[in-house]
Design an enzyme around this catalytic site. Structure first.
Site, short mmCIF file in Angstrom:
data_model
loop_
_atom_site.label_atom_id
_atom_site.label_comp_id
_atom_site.label_asym_id
_atom_site.label_seq_id
_atom_site.Cartn_x
_atom_site.Cartn_y
_atom_site.Cartn_z
N HIS A 147 0.85 -1.20 0.00
CA HIS A 147 0.00 0.00 0.00
C HIS A 147 0.88 1.25 0.00
O HIS A 147 2.08 1.17 0.27
CB HIS A 147 -0.91 0.04 1.24
N LYS A 151 -0.60 4.82 4.52
CA LYS A 151 -1.49 3.86 5.21
C LYS A 151 -0.96 3.60 6.61
O LYS A 151 0.22 3.32 6.80
CB LYS A 151 -1.60 2.55 4.42
N1 LIG Z 1 -12.66 -1.11 3.14
C1 LIG Z 1 -12.09 -0.64 2.04
O1 LIG Z 1 -12.42 -1.04 0.91
C2 LIG Z 1 -11.05 0.44 2.17
C3 LIG Z 1 -10.43 0.99 1.04
C4 LIG Z 1 -9.53 2.04 1.22
C5 LIG Z 1 -9.28 2.53 2.51
N2 LIG Z 1 -9.88 1.94 3.57
C6 LIG Z 1 -9.73 2.44 4.95
O2 LIG Z 1 -10.54 3.62 5.06
C7 LIG Z 1 -9.97 4.49 6.04
C8 LIG Z 1 -9.74 5.87 5.41
O3 LIG Z 1 -8.77 5.76 4.39
P1 LIG Z 1 -8.25 7.06 3.60
O4 LIG Z 1 -7.13 6.59 2.73
O5 LIG Z 1 -9.39 7.78 3.00
O6 LIG Z 1 -7.66 7.89 4.85
P2 LIG Z 1 -7.39 9.45 4.97
O7 LIG Z 1 -7.13 10.04 3.63
O8 LIG Z 1 -6.38 9.60 6.05
O9 LIG Z 1 -8.79 10.06 5.48
C9 LIG Z 1 -9.28 9.83 6.77
C10 LIG Z 1 -10.48 10.75 6.98
O10 LIG Z 1 -11.04 10.47 8.26
C11 LIG Z 1 -11.18 11.69 8.98
N3 LIG Z 1 -11.06 11.43 10.41
C12 LIG Z 1 -9.97 11.04 11.11
N4 LIG Z 1 -10.25 10.95 12.41
C13 LIG Z 1 -11.55 11.30 12.53
C14 LIG Z 1 -12.43 11.44 13.63
N5 LIG Z 1 -12.02 11.21 14.87
N6 LIG Z 1 -13.72 11.79 13.37
C15 LIG Z 1 -14.14 12.05 12.12
N7 LIG Z 1 -13.35 11.96 11.04
C16 LIG Z 1 -12.08 11.60 11.26
C17 LIG Z 1 -10.07 12.58 8.48
O11 LIG Z 1 -10.38 13.93 8.79
P3 LIG Z 1 -9.35 15.14 8.42
O12 LIG Z 1 -9.45 15.26 6.91
O13 LIG Z 1 -9.91 16.35 9.11
O14 LIG Z 1 -8.01 14.71 8.91
C18 LIG Z 1 -10.11 12.25 6.99
O15 LIG Z 1 -11.14 13.01 6.36
C19 LIG Z 1 -8.70 3.80 6.52
O16 LIG Z 1 -9.01 3.05 7.69
C20 LIG Z 1 -8.34 2.85 5.37
O17 LIG Z 1 -7.56 1.75 5.77
C21 LIG Z 1 -10.77 0.92 3.42
#
Ligand SMILES: NC(=O)c1ccc[n+]([C@@H]2O[C@H](COP(=O)([O-])OP(=O)(O)OC[C@H]3O[C@@H](n4cnc5c(N)ncnc54)[C@H](OP(=O)(O)O)[C@@H]3O)[C@@H](O)[C@H]2O)c1
Length: 236
Positions: A147, A151
Site C-alpha cells: 500500500h 497507510k
Molecule cells: N474497506 C475498504 O475497501 C477500504 C479501502 C480504502 C481505505 N480503507 C480504509 O478507510 C480508512 C480511510 O482511508 P483514507 O485513505 O481515506 O484515509 P485518509 O485520507 O487519512 O482520510 C481519513 C479521513 O477520516 C477523517 N477522520 C480522522 N479521524 C476522525 C475522527 N475522529 N472523526 C471524524 N473523522 C475523522 C479525516 O479527517 P481530516 O481530513 O480532518 O483529517 C479524513 O477526512 C482507513 O481506515 C483505510 O484503511 C478501506
C-alpha cells in the site's frame, strides 16, 4: 421515481471520502447530505455541506452513514447511527477487538456492513483463498500486501481477513507488508510446497472501486432489518 438515498459521509475529506463525495454528487440514486471530517476542510465537492467531527450530533437527517475514517472516529459514528436508528456501512480498518465487539453488538439494533475491502475482485479472492487453503493442507501460506506510504495499519485489514479465512481451513498464514509510493492496494496470497507454488493476486488500480462498492452496499442496506451483513453477499 425512487427518492435518492441520503448519505452521510464520515471521513469526508480523506482520500476515500472525497471519492465518495464525487460519486454521490454525480449519481442521482444518492444525495450526499454531509461530509464529516476531524476539522472542516476546503469544500472538496460543490454542494456537499462540511461538518467537523465535534458537530456530528447536529448532522442533518440521513438514510445511511458511510464511514471511511480512522479508528479514533469510529465509536462516534457508530454511536450516532445507533441513536438515530440508521444503517452504517464502514470500511475503516485497524479497529480494535473492543470496537469490533461494539460493532457486532450494535448490529442487533441497526443494519451494519463492515469490510476491510469493498471491491468485488477481493470478495472473489476470499472465496478462492478459502478453496485453495482447504485443498492444500500442509502448504505454506504467505500473504504479501503493498500500500501507499500514508497507510497507518499493517498488515492491512484485507490481508488479515484473507488470513483469517485461510486459518479457518487449517492454513497457518504469515504476513508481509510493503509501504511504498502511491500504491492503492495489492494482495498476493501464496501457497507453497516443495517444487510448486500457487499465487492468487489482486491489484487495485483506483480507489474509486472501493467507493463504488461501498455505495452499492449502502443502497442495498437501506431499509434492511438490523443485522451484520456480509459485504460479499451485498456486492454481487
Ligand atoms: N474497506 C475498504 O475497501 C477500504 C479501502 C480504502 C481505505 N480503507 C480504509 O478507510 C480508512 C480511510 O482511508 P483514507 O485513505 O481515506 O484515509 P485518509 O485520507 O487519512 O482520510 C481519513 C479521513 O477520516 C477523517 N477522520 C480522522 N479521524 C476522525 C475522527 N475522529 N472523526 C471524524 N473523522 C475523522 C479525516 O479527517 P481530516 O481530513 O480532518 O483529517 C479524513 O477526512 C482507513 O481506515 C483505510 O484503511 C478501506
Amino acid at each position: 421515481m425512487e427518492s435518492p438515498v441520503r448519505v452521510l459521509i464520515h471521513g469526508g475529506n480523506g482520500r476515500m471520502g472525497q471519492s465518495l463525495q464525487r460519486l454521490c454528487r454525480n449519481d442521482g440514486r444518492f444525495e450526499p447530505v454531509g461530509a464529516v471530517s476531524r476539522k472542516v476542510g476546503p469544500r472538496v465537492v460543490d454542494g456537499v455541506p462540511q461538518f467537523a467531527a465535534s458537530e456530528l450530533a447536529g448532522a442533518p437527517a440521513f438514510d445511511v452513514a458511510v464511514d471511511f475514517s480512522l479508528p479514533e472516529g469510529f465509536d462516534r459514528v457508530l454511536g450516532m447511527c445507533l441513536s438515530r436508528g440508521k444503517p452504517l456501512v464502514s470500511g475503516t480498518t485497524g479497529l480494535t477487538d473492543v470496537q469490533q465487539a461494539a460493532l457486532a453488538a450494535a448490529a442487533t439494533r441497526i443494519p451494519i456492513a463492515w469490510a476491510a475491502n469493498f471491491s468485488l475482485g477481493v470478495a472473489l479472492l476470499h472465496d478462492l483463498v478459502a478453496r485453495a487453503a482447504r485443498a492444500l493442507p500442509g502448504w505454506n501460506c504467505d500473504i504479501i500486501e503493498s500500500h501507499h506510504t500514508r497507510k497507518q495499519d499493517a498488515p492491512s485489514g484485507t490481508a488479515l481477513s484473507l488470513g483469517a479465512l485461510a486459518a479457518e481451513q487449517g492454513a497457518e498464514p504469515r504476513y508481509a507488508s510493503i509501504r511504498a509510493g502511491d500504491i492503492v492496494g495489492e494482495h498476493t496470497v501464496q501457497f507453497t510446497t516443495a517444487g510448486e507454488r500457487i499465487e492468487l493476486i489482486h491489484r487495485a488500480g483506483d480507489r474509486e472501486i472501493f467507493a463504488r462498492g461501498a455505495l452499492h452496499v449502502a443502497k442495498a442496506l437501506h431499509g434492511q432489518a438490523p443485522g451484520l451483513y456480509r459485504v460479499a453477499d451485498l456486492l454481487g
